[in-house]
Design a protein around this motif. Structure first.
Motif, PDB file in Angstrom:
ATOM      1  N   LYS A 183      10.549  -8.492  13.213  1.00  0.00           N
ATOM      2  CA  LYS A 183      11.007  -7.727  12.056  1.00  0.00           C
ATOM      3  C   LYS A 183      12.230  -8.381  11.427  1.00  0.00           C
ATOM      4  N   ILE A 195       7.258 -13.247   4.616  1.00  0.00           N
ATOM      5  CA  ILE A 195       7.608 -12.004   5.316  1.00  0.00           C
ATOM      6  C   ILE A 195       6.542 -10.963   5.014  1.00  0.00           C
ATOM      7  N   GLY A 196       5.844 -10.532   6.065  1.00  0.00           N
ATOM      8  CA  GLY A 196       4.780  -9.533   5.912  1.00  0.00           C
ATOM      9  C   GLY A 196       3.412 -10.171   6.054  1.00  0.00           C
ATOM     10  N   PRO A 202      -3.565   4.069  -7.084  1.00  0.00           N
ATOM     11  CA  PRO A 202      -4.807   3.400  -6.683  1.00  0.00           C
ATOM     12  C   PRO A 202      -5.964   3.524  -7.682  1.00  0.00           C
ATOM     13  N   ILE A 256      -6.056  11.598   1.124  1.00  0.00           N
ATOM     14  CA  ILE A 256      -7.020  10.503   1.229  1.00  0.00           C
ATOM     15  C   ILE A 256      -7.610  10.573   2.624  1.00  0.00           C
ATOM     16  N   GLY A 289       5.519  -5.349   1.338  1.00  0.00           N
ATOM     17  CA  GLY A 289       4.958  -4.061   0.949  1.00  0.00           C
ATOM     18  C   GLY A 289       5.835  -3.246   0.008  1.00  0.00           C
ATOM     19  N   GLY A 344       0.574 -11.358   2.139  1.00  0.00           N
ATOM     20  CA  GLY A 344       1.272 -12.360   2.933  1.00  0.00           C
ATOM     21  C   GLY A 344       0.297 -13.295   3.627  1.00  0.00           C
ATOM     22  N   ASP A 348       2.646  -5.712  -3.246  1.00  0.00           N
ATOM     23  CA  ASP A 348       3.284  -4.402  -3.437  1.00  0.00           C
ATOM     24  C   ASP A 348       4.809  -4.477  -3.421  1.00  0.00           C
ATOM     25  N   ASP A 383       5.828 -10.629  10.888  1.00  0.00           N
ATOM     26  CA  ASP A 383       5.491  -9.224  10.629  1.00  0.00           C
ATOM     27  C   ASP A 383       6.039  -8.376  11.763  1.00  0.00           C
ATOM     28  N   ASN A 393       4.884  -5.719  12.773  1.00  0.00           N
ATOM     29  CA  ASN A 393       3.752  -5.116  13.441  1.00  0.00           C
ATOM     30  C   ASN A 393       2.906  -6.214  14.091  1.00  0.00           C
TER      31      ASN A 393
END
Ligand SMILES: Cc1cc2nc3c(=O)[nH]c(=O)nc-3n(C[C@H](O)[C@H](O)[C@H](O)COP(=O)(O)OP(=O)(O)OC[C@H]3O[C@@H](n4cnc5c(N)ncnc54)[C@H](O)[C@@H]3O)c2cc1C
Lengths: 544, 71
Positions: free
Chosen positions: A154, A31-32, A319, A212, A188, A37, A312, A55, A57
């Motif tokens: 998703k 997943i991801g 970071p 950033i 994530g 992933g 993550d 994913d 996305n």
């Protein structure tokens, strides 16, 4: 021009699973499709383990996020078959400067050790990093490897059972369900899987915000890492400037705690801040801006039965020190060979608990390092600021204080000291290649040691005899015969022999050392392979 | 290696003490604090040994006066 991170790379396509009457069962679902992933799925597919990646996305990371990739992850990517693209595109750097107020207090050269194929670091936008992983996944698919990347998918429900997991997947065509023997959750830092399973994610949130920004500019700045403590253009805070490919520069500006994030993100507020730093006349274009609050936390356990967390989703670090993606790649490096042995019935399921033990240990090391950097950069009390400033003032004049300056300790791989998989060690052999340590590269003939290691158990012999092949209850151990004569530079001997005349190393499929000796003994080797695969019940008594 | 010494070890302590005060003479509090911090770091580097440094921190903490009026 459309940016790569605006281009759908794996748009939603209807899958046959959506028309099945019963949920179709897959050996592994990842997943991801972030960096972790994708790496997990590539590793599985290379070993012919069928894998579906879901994913929500269909694009690579929006904006750059990670920029700094360390040597060990590059070596892992070499094993996965896409290290070269990253290194070719990436920017290499060794020089850094540290500023305090309006003075430069010192500069440094990372001076990477000789005799390694890969550089200490490259800078590369995360979107390229992910694009090359997607390309690698596509290439494997074209070769007929069993990898199925599903965008626009998703995961909205997770039902974990003793022998598998049932997932509900939301798509533009509506929801469907699939089943998996194993799930690797790489969804994530905000991991919906973790929340759906009601699992913890504890740690520390740093009361600070960072702006950033990635800017495109034709600038005369050299390819160096510049770090400012308390600069005139960002009083009382810190700043970072670092180069990426394509004339993209990463700028981090510390903003403090009490800010209005939405307001600070607006270009009319960002641009004056950048001009104060880069000069009124600097010509640049904003590629990506974001505001982060940094956190250091991890799950208590990374394995929850048939659902295993990596990247993550399992642990999050600030970071400074580039440990997020770098350590996530080491998670999957550690996990995939174990999962494969368990799926093939060659190792007990409990081998997967060593993933937990080893990677929790690594996550704690990363969290410790990244918390310490954050504490140096953002002192939490008057007294810690006094000491921080004292270190910087001294560093301008005296070499001794420079190692104390902490603007991020760059990522190095964890050594799995105390791991249940570690076998015997020999006193007098080099510390850096002790059991649990990742293999250290060395030049061998016209090539490199690491390109000859990995993916399987190997017995690396240096000026020592051993059988070419040994079968330990279904696990093949293949010999890699080396001699100190293969490396006139002496690095091999220095890194693997130390005081010893000869060396025998049992290497794991993830290129970590499992055990070492100075001469071959079959009973001891068998015992060490059993230990390294979690098959403790088969332990052979070693003669004394 | 070596051990933390908590016996008198400074040659002519009155002179050292006078030097210490003289270094701070006329400095505003913030600069005095900064000077102390730099001095601690310089001396810690001279000691080097982490065990000795830990013992030194413990000794300094142990001697903390527990009078609430001074806390
Ligand atoms: C400013 C910044 C700088 C950084 N710099 C560095 C650096 O220099 N070096 C470094 O190593 N790391 C760095 N990092 C960290 C790095 O970006 C992350 O560690 C890395 O992206 C983690 O990868 P991941 O695959 O675990 O998660 P992610 O990249 O977050 O990917 C998670 C994926 O899961 C998908 N997903 C989420 N929920 C679902 C769901 N329900 N169903 C299906 N899919 C889902 C998402 O769409 C996403 O694609 C930095 C991070 C930031 C914010």
């Amino acid at each position: 021009m459309t940016k790569i991170f605006e281009t759908p790379l794996y748009p939603y396509e209807r899958s046959a699973d959506q028309d099945a009457a019963e949920p179709v069962r897959h050996p592994v679902v990842v997943i991801g499709a972030g960096p972790i992933g994708l790496a997990a799925a590539i590793d599985l597919a290379r070993h012919d383990v069928p894998v579906v990646i879901l994913d929500e996305n269909d694009k690579v990371s929006w904006g750059s996020r990670a920029i700094c990739f360390a040597k060990r992850p590059l070596e892992i990517l070499d094993r996965l078959g896409c290290g070269q693209e990253m290194v070719d595109k990436g920017v290499q750097w060794n020089l850094g400067k540290v500023f305090f107020g309006d003075r430069k207090v010192y500069d440094f050269n990372l001076l990477p050790e000789e005799g390694h194929h890969r550089p200490a670091f490259i800078n590369l936008q995360q979107y390229y990093f992910e694009e090359y992983l997607v390309n690698r996944a596509r290439a494997l698919e074209a070769e007929g490897k069993p990898i199925d990347l599903r965008g626009g998918s998703k995961v909205t429900a997770v039902e974990a059972k003793d022998d598998g997991v049932l997932l509900t997947v939301e798509t533009p065509d509506g929801p469907y369900r699939i089943a998996a023997d194993w799930v690797i959750a790489c969804d994530g830092a905000g991991s919906p899987v973790r929340s759906m399973m009601g699992l913890d994610f504890v740690g520390r949130v740093f009361e600070d915000n960072f702006l950033i920004a990635d800017v495109v500019m034709e600038a005369g700045f050299p390819t160096e890492r510049w770090f400012w403590f308390d600069p005139p253009f960002n009083k009382g805070q810190s700043a970072l400037l670092h180069k990426q490919p394509d004339n993209v520069w990463r700028i981090d500006l510390q903003l403090g705690w009490d800010i209005d994030k939405e307001k600070e993100k607006k270009p009319e507020n960002v641009i004056p801040r950048l001009k104060a730093m880069l000069g009124e006349d600097a010509k640049f274009e904003l590629e990506w801006v974001s505001i982060y609050t940094f956190q250091c936390r991890r799950m208590e356990k990374f394995r929850h039965g048939r659902v295993i967390f990596a990247g993550d989703a399992a642990h999050q670090v600030s970071p400074f020190g580039a440990r997020g993606a770098n350590s996530g790649l080491q998670d999957t490096d550690n996990l995939i060979w174990k999962l494969k042995l368990v799926m093939e019935g060659k190792a007990p399921e409990t081998l997967l608990d060593s993933y937990d033990a080893e990677r929790v240990h690594a996550a704690d090391e990363n969290i410790l390092n990244s918390s310490r950097s954050t504490d140096f950069i953002t002192p939490k009390s008057d007294q810690s600021r006094i000491f921080r400033d004292a270190v910087l003032d001294l560093a301008e004049h005296f070499e001794f204080a420079r190692p104390i300056v902490n603007s991020g300790r760059l990522s190095v791989p964890a050594t799995y000291d105390g791991s249940p998989l570690n076998g015997p060690d020999v006193a007098g052999m080099p510390d850096r290649t002790r059991p649990g340590a990742p293999a250290v590269d060395a030049p061998i003939g016209n090539g490199w040691l690491l390109s000859r290691l990995g993916d399987r158990f190997q017995l690396m012999t240096i000026d020592a005899d051993a059988p070419d092949r040994i079968d330990v209850e279904g696990i093949e151990v293949e010999r890699l015969e080396l001699s100190t004569n293969d490396d006139p530079s002496g690095a091999l001997a220095e890194r693997y022999l130390g005081d010893a005349q000869a060396g025998i190393y049992l290497m794991r499929p993830d290129q970590h050392v499992a055990a070492r000796w100075t001469k071959f003994n079959e009973a001891e080797l068998r015992s060490a392979v059993n230990t390294a695969t979690g098959a403790l019940s088969n332990r052979v008594e070693t003669p004394d | 290696m070596s051990e933390l010494t908590l016996k008198a070890n400074i040659d002519r302590p009155d002179d050292f003490y006078a030097d210490l005060l003289a270094a701070h003479e006329g400095l505003p509090k913030a600069q005095s604090d900064a000077l102390n911090a730099r001095l601690i770091l310089v001396l810690a580097n001279q000691v080097g040994d982490r065990e000795v440094l830990k013992d030194a921190l413990a000794a300094a903490k142990q001697a903390m006066h527990r009078d609430p009026a001074r806390s």
